[in-house]
Design a protein around this motif. Structure first.
Motif, short mmCIF file in Angstrom:
data_model
loop_
_atom_site.label_atom_id
_atom_site.label_comp_id
_atom_site.label_asym_id
_atom_site.label_seq_id
_atom_site.Cartn_x
_atom_site.Cartn_y
_atom_site.Cartn_z
N THR A 24 0.84 -1.21 0.00
CA THR A 24 0.00 0.00 0.00
C THR A 24 0.87 1.25 0.00
O THR A 24 2.07 1.20 0.32
CB THR A 24 -0.91 0.05 1.24
OG1 THR A 24 -0.09 0.16 2.41
CG2 THR A 24 -1.78 -1.21 1.34
N ASP A 51 -5.17 -0.44 -7.47
CA ASP A 51 -6.35 0.15 -6.86
C ASP A 51 -5.90 1.43 -6.17
O ASP A 51 -4.70 1.72 -6.10
CB ASP A 51 -6.97 -0.81 -5.83
CG ASP A 51 -8.47 -0.56 -5.61
OD1 ASP A 51 -8.92 0.57 -5.87
OD2 ASP A 51 -9.16 -1.49 -5.19
N VAL A 54 -3.09 1.08 -3.61
CA VAL A 54 -2.54 -0.28 -3.62
C VAL A 54 -1.71 -0.46 -4.90
O VAL A 54 -2.19 -0.18 -6.00
CB VAL A 54 -3.65 -1.35 -3.57
CG1 VAL A 54 -3.05 -2.76 -3.59
CG2 VAL A 54 -4.52 -1.17 -2.33
N ARG A 73 -4.44 -8.62 -2.67
CA ARG A 73 -4.82 -7.27 -3.09
C ARG A 73 -6.03 -6.78 -2.30
O ARG A 73 -6.08 -5.65 -1.83
CB ARG A 73 -5.13 -7.28 -4.59
CG ARG A 73 -5.75 -6.01 -5.14
CD ARG A 73 -7.21 -6.24 -5.51
NE ARG A 73 -7.86 -5.01 -5.92
CZ ARG A 73 -8.16 -4.70 -7.16
NH1 ARG A 73 -7.83 -5.51 -8.15
NH2 ARG A 73 -8.79 -3.58 -7.43
N TRP A 74 -7.04 -7.66 -2.11
CA TRP A 74 -8.25 -7.25 -1.40
C TRP A 74 -8.01 -7.10 0.09
O TRP A 74 -8.65 -6.27 0.75
CB TRP A 74 -9.41 -8.21 -1.70
CG TRP A 74 -9.85 -8.08 -3.12
CD1 TRP A 74 -9.71 -9.00 -4.12
CD2 TRP A 74 -10.47 -6.94 -3.73
NE1 TRP A 74 -10.20 -8.51 -5.30
CE2 TRP A 74 -10.68 -7.24 -5.09
CE3 TRP A 74 -10.87 -5.69 -3.25
CZ2 TRP A 74 -11.26 -6.35 -5.98
CZ3 TRP A 74 -11.45 -4.80 -4.13
CH2 TRP A 74 -11.64 -5.13 -5.47
N TRP A 77 -6.53 -3.73 0.24
CA TRP A 77 -7.59 -2.75 -0.04
C TRP A 77 -8.40 -2.47 1.23
O TRP A 77 -8.80 -1.34 1.49
CB TRP A 77 -8.50 -3.30 -1.14
CG TRP A 77 -9.78 -2.58 -1.36
CD1 TRP A 77 -9.98 -1.45 -2.10
CD2 TRP A 77 -11.08 -2.93 -0.83
NE1 TRP A 77 -11.31 -1.07 -2.07
CE2 TRP A 77 -12.00 -1.96 -1.30
CE3 TRP A 77 -11.54 -3.97 -0.02
CZ2 TRP A 77 -13.35 -2.01 -0.98
CZ3 TRP A 77 -12.89 -4.01 0.30
CH2 TRP A 77 -13.77 -3.04 -0.18
N ARG A 113 -15.50 1.06 3.25
CA ARG A 113 -15.11 0.97 1.84
C ARG A 113 -16.07 0.05 1.07
O ARG A 113 -16.63 -0.89 1.62
CB ARG A 113 -13.69 0.44 1.70
CG ARG A 113 -12.66 1.31 2.40
CD ARG A 113 -11.27 1.02 1.93
NE ARG A 113 -11.01 1.73 0.68
CZ ARG A 113 -9.84 1.74 0.07
NH1 ARG A 113 -8.81 1.09 0.58
NH2 ARG A 113 -9.68 2.41 -1.05
N ASN A 115 -16.70 -1.80 -3.09
CA ASN A 115 -16.22 -2.05 -4.43
C ASN A 115 -17.17 -3.05 -5.08
O ASN A 115 -17.61 -4.00 -4.43
CB ASN A 115 -14.79 -2.60 -4.41
CG ASN A 115 -14.17 -2.68 -5.79
OD1 ASN A 115 -14.59 -3.46 -6.64
ND2 ASN A 115 -13.16 -1.85 -6.02
#
Length: 200
Positions: A24, A51, A54, A73-74, A77, A113, A115
């Motif tokens: 990050t 992202d 990220v 990645r998530w 995030w 958050r 998505n």
């Protein structure tokens, strides 16, 4: 004189290597990269922006993709707050035929958050129901079956997951039933049906 060990790239690379190449903006800042230098590395193509806030080292994108890379990645995030869960967790544990169209994550109350690629579930997960993986956390197999059943997954998804779990000897029928009862009536019914199908 600064040793190689103290250089920002070495520090960030070590961190990212434990996260399948992802990191990050906040982590890069901690390791010595100003926001200006972060912009430079993205602009030069050294870092790939995946992202908001990220990134991934370009070198990792040249490697064969692992099946679970995207889950790191998530996790980033979510700022480390999310746990991979439900049908996505079944996939991590290679249980049954679950193939969700969205990434299922369980997050604590108050998580803000959003998505479109993610299905969020709000809960405070007990530590003993979470497994640590490389770069992310995931609910344990019995919990994953129960929460997927509670979420209204197709019965054949639950049947296949229960069958594989029992075949591997990872859990008992009683453990599955208890977890399903805690998850609610819908989960209890689906798991009971799966267990009856085992005897059919």
């Amino acid at each position: 004189m600064q040793s190689d060990q103290d250089k920002p790239r070495v520090r960030l690379w070590r961190r990212a290597a434990r996260q399948r190449g992802y990191f990050t903006a906040a982590q890069a800042l901690e390791d010595g990269y100003s926001y200006q230098s972060q912009y430079f590395h993205v602009h030069r193509g050294n870092w790939i922006r995946v992202d908001r806030g990220v990134y991934r080292f370009r070198e990792f994108t040249d490697l064969p993709a692992g099946e679970e890379d995207h889950l790191v990645r998530w996790a980033l995030w979510s700022q480390g707050l999310a746990v991979v869960s439900h049908a996505t967790a079944l996939g991590v544990h290679d249980l049954g035929i679950a193939n969700p169209t969205k990434i299922h994550l369980t997050v604590p109350p108050g998580f803000r958050r959003r998505n479109q690629a993610v299905a969020l579930h709000t809960d405070e997960l007990p530590v003993d129901q979470i497994e640590e993986r490389e770069g992310f956390r995931v609910t344990r197999p019995v919990r994953a079956v129960a929460e997927t059943a509670a979420d209204g997954a197709d019965q054949d998804v639950i049947d296949s997951a229960v069958t594989e779990l029992l075949d591997r000897g990872v859990a008992t029928k009683n453990q599955l039933l208890r977890a399903a009862q805690q998850a609610g009536p819908r989960a209890e019914l689906a798991v009971e049906r799966a267990l009856r199908a085992e005897h059919a």
